[in-house]
Design a protein around this motif. Structure first.
Motif, short mmCIF file in Angstrom:
data_model
loop_
_atom_site.label_atom_id
_atom_site.label_comp_id
_atom_site.label_asym_id
_atom_site.label_seq_id
_atom_site.Cartn_x
_atom_site.Cartn_y
_atom_site.Cartn_z
N GLU A 188 -3.97 -5.44 -6.66
CA GLU A 188 -5.28 -4.94 -7.05
C GLU A 188 -5.41 -3.48 -6.62
OE1 GLU A 188 -7.43 -6.48 -8.81
OE2 GLU A 188 -6.66 -8.53 -8.79
N ASP A 189 -5.29 -2.57 -7.60
CA ASP A 189 -5.51 -1.15 -7.33
C ASP A 189 -5.76 -0.47 -8.68
OD1 ASP A 189 -5.56 1.50 -6.57
OD2 ASP A 189 -3.84 1.36 -5.23
N TYR A 190 -7.00 -0.35 -9.05
CA TYR A 190 -7.37 0.21 -10.34
C TYR A 190 -6.91 1.67 -10.44
CZ TYR A 190 -10.30 1.75 -14.23
OH TYR A 190 -10.75 2.28 -15.41
N GLU A 191 -7.02 2.41 -9.36
CA GLU A 191 -6.59 3.82 -9.38
C GLU A 191 -5.10 3.94 -9.65
OE1 GLU A 191 -6.55 7.73 -6.40
OE2 GLU A 191 -7.49 5.84 -5.76
N LEU A 192 -4.30 3.03 -9.12
CA LEU A 192 -2.85 3.06 -9.35
C LEU A 192 -2.53 2.89 -10.83
CD1 LEU A 192 0.20 2.79 -8.60
CD2 LEU A 192 -0.27 0.37 -8.16
N TYR A 193 -3.14 1.89 -11.47
CA TYR A 193 -2.85 1.63 -12.88
C TYR A 193 -3.32 2.79 -13.77
CZ TYR A 193 -1.89 -3.09 -11.24
OH TYR A 193 -1.37 -4.17 -10.57
N ALA B 183 4.38 9.51 -10.14
CA ALA B 183 4.05 9.17 -11.52
C ALA B 183 4.36 10.31 -12.48
CB ALA B 183 2.59 8.76 -11.63
N HIS B 184 4.20 11.55 -12.03
CA HIS B 184 4.44 12.69 -12.92
C HIS B 184 5.91 12.82 -13.33
CE1 HIS B 184 5.57 14.27 -8.97
NE2 HIS B 184 6.31 15.16 -9.61
N SER B 185 6.82 12.22 -12.58
CA SER B 185 8.25 12.30 -12.90
C SER B 185 8.74 11.07 -13.66
CB SER B 185 9.07 12.46 -11.61
OG SER B 185 8.93 11.33 -10.76
N ALA C 146 0.83 -1.22 0.00
CA ALA C 146 0.00 0.00 0.00
C ALA C 146 0.87 1.26 0.00
CB ALA C 146 -0.93 -0.01 1.20
N HIS C 147 1.97 1.20 0.75
CA HIS C 147 2.89 2.34 0.78
C HIS C 147 3.57 2.52 -0.57
CE1 HIS C 147 5.88 5.18 2.23
NE2 HIS C 147 6.85 4.37 1.81
N LEU C 148 3.99 1.41 -1.20
CA LEU C 148 4.62 1.50 -2.52
C LEU C 148 3.65 2.03 -3.57
CD1 LEU C 148 6.69 -1.82 -2.55
CD2 LEU C 148 7.59 0.50 -2.33
N ALA C 149 2.39 1.60 -3.47
CA ALA C 149 1.40 2.10 -4.42
C ALA C 149 1.16 3.60 -4.25
CB ALA C 149 0.08 1.33 -4.24
N MET C 150 1.15 4.07 -3.01
CA MET C 150 0.98 5.50 -2.78
C MET C 150 2.18 6.28 -3.30
SD MET C 150 -0.96 7.85 -1.71
CE MET C 150 -2.20 6.82 -0.90
#
Length: 280
Positions: A164-169, A143-145, A133-137
């Motif tokens: 499973e994290d649709y928002e991440l992808y 992501a912008h960099s 969860a921390h890595l996904a955050m």
């Protein structure tokens, strides 16, 4: 007798000479630097002290020592090519220089290293828990960099552990249009395979990759290896790519021209879904 003064035994000793007295009271001043010599500098190893009568000899001897030190440092063509590619990758818009030693670049490097390390630990298992969860955050915040290679690497790491994290992808895919025009054929195929791996049937991204891949197949010579061609066909079949009949037609024609490269092993990895939907 009185004019002669006191006896010799009672007379005080004569004062020391002026030069001796000056040496005992005043310390020696440091010698002035010779012409062409920096103050306080130590001579280079292998180079004699410069002669005041010939100050121009120092640069020549220094150059000779530097040449002898680095004469053995010969680089291969591969090392020169890698250094050139790295320098061109750091070239920004308008010929400006992009340094990798910024705070955001260091954060990105540390994040990708942590992500690879955690992926190697839990490869083959579904990722859960606070660490992922921390890595996904972190991935969402950085992501912008990311450039296209960083995006693909991050997506591949998360997909390999079935996170499973649709928002991440979607956050990572949101940066793809900035770099998609300069993507290579391998990168386009890897992106479409990652979408199929997580069953992300996002029509905009599938159509965008299909249009660019069609240009690569028809116009450029950047063709696909046979194995990668089969895997890409399986990915398009899993994503139900039928919204672009022109792409499907040219892709199948390309497959027909290269069917002679498909041996028994490659024919065995063709998915039944691709055969049923596109070849029947």
């Amino acid at each position: 007798d009185l004019a002669a003064g006191p006896p010799a035994a009672e007379r005080p000793p004569p004062p020391p000479p002026a030069e001796s007295a000056g040496e005992s009271l005043v310390p020696h001043a440091p010698a002035a630097p010779r012409p062409g010599e920096r103050k306080g500098a130590r001579p280079l190893p292998g180079v004699d002290a410069p002669n005041a009568s010939a100050p121009e000899a120092l640069p020549e001897r220094t150059a000779a020592v530097a040449t002898s030190r680095y004469a053995a440092a010969e680089y291969t063509d591969e090392e020169v090519a890698v250094a050139t590619a790295t320098a061109l990758a750091r070239l920004g818009p308008g010929g400006s220089w992009r340094s990798n030693y910024t705070e955001s670049a260091l954060q990105k490097r540390d994040f990708l290293a942590d992500l690879r390390r955690q992926r190697d630990r839990e490869k083959g298992r579904q990722a859960t828990g606070p660490i992922w969860a921390h890595l996904a955050m972190q991935a969402k915040n950085l992501a912008h960099s990311f450039d296209l290679s960083d995006i693909l690497q991050a997506m591949k790491s998360f997909c390999s552990v079935r996170y499973e994290d649709y928002e991440l992808y979607m956050r990572l895919l949101g940066e793809v249009p900035h770099y998609i025009q300069d993507a290579s054929t391998d990168q386009l195929c890897e992106l479409i395979r990652l979408l199929a791996r997580r069953r992300l049937r996002e029509r905009n991204y599938v159509d965008m990759v299909a249009a660019l891949l069609l240009q690569k197949i028809r116009i450029t010579d950047d063709h696909l290896p046979a194995r990668l061609l089969v895997k890409t066909a399986n990915a398009f079949a899993a994503l139900e790519c039928r919204s672009q009949p022109k792409f499907v037609e040219h892709f199948l024609r390309h497959m027909e021209h290269r069917v002679g490269e498909l041996d028994a092993e490659l024919c065995g990895i063709v998915s039944p879904l691709f055969v049923a939907n596109y070849m029947c």
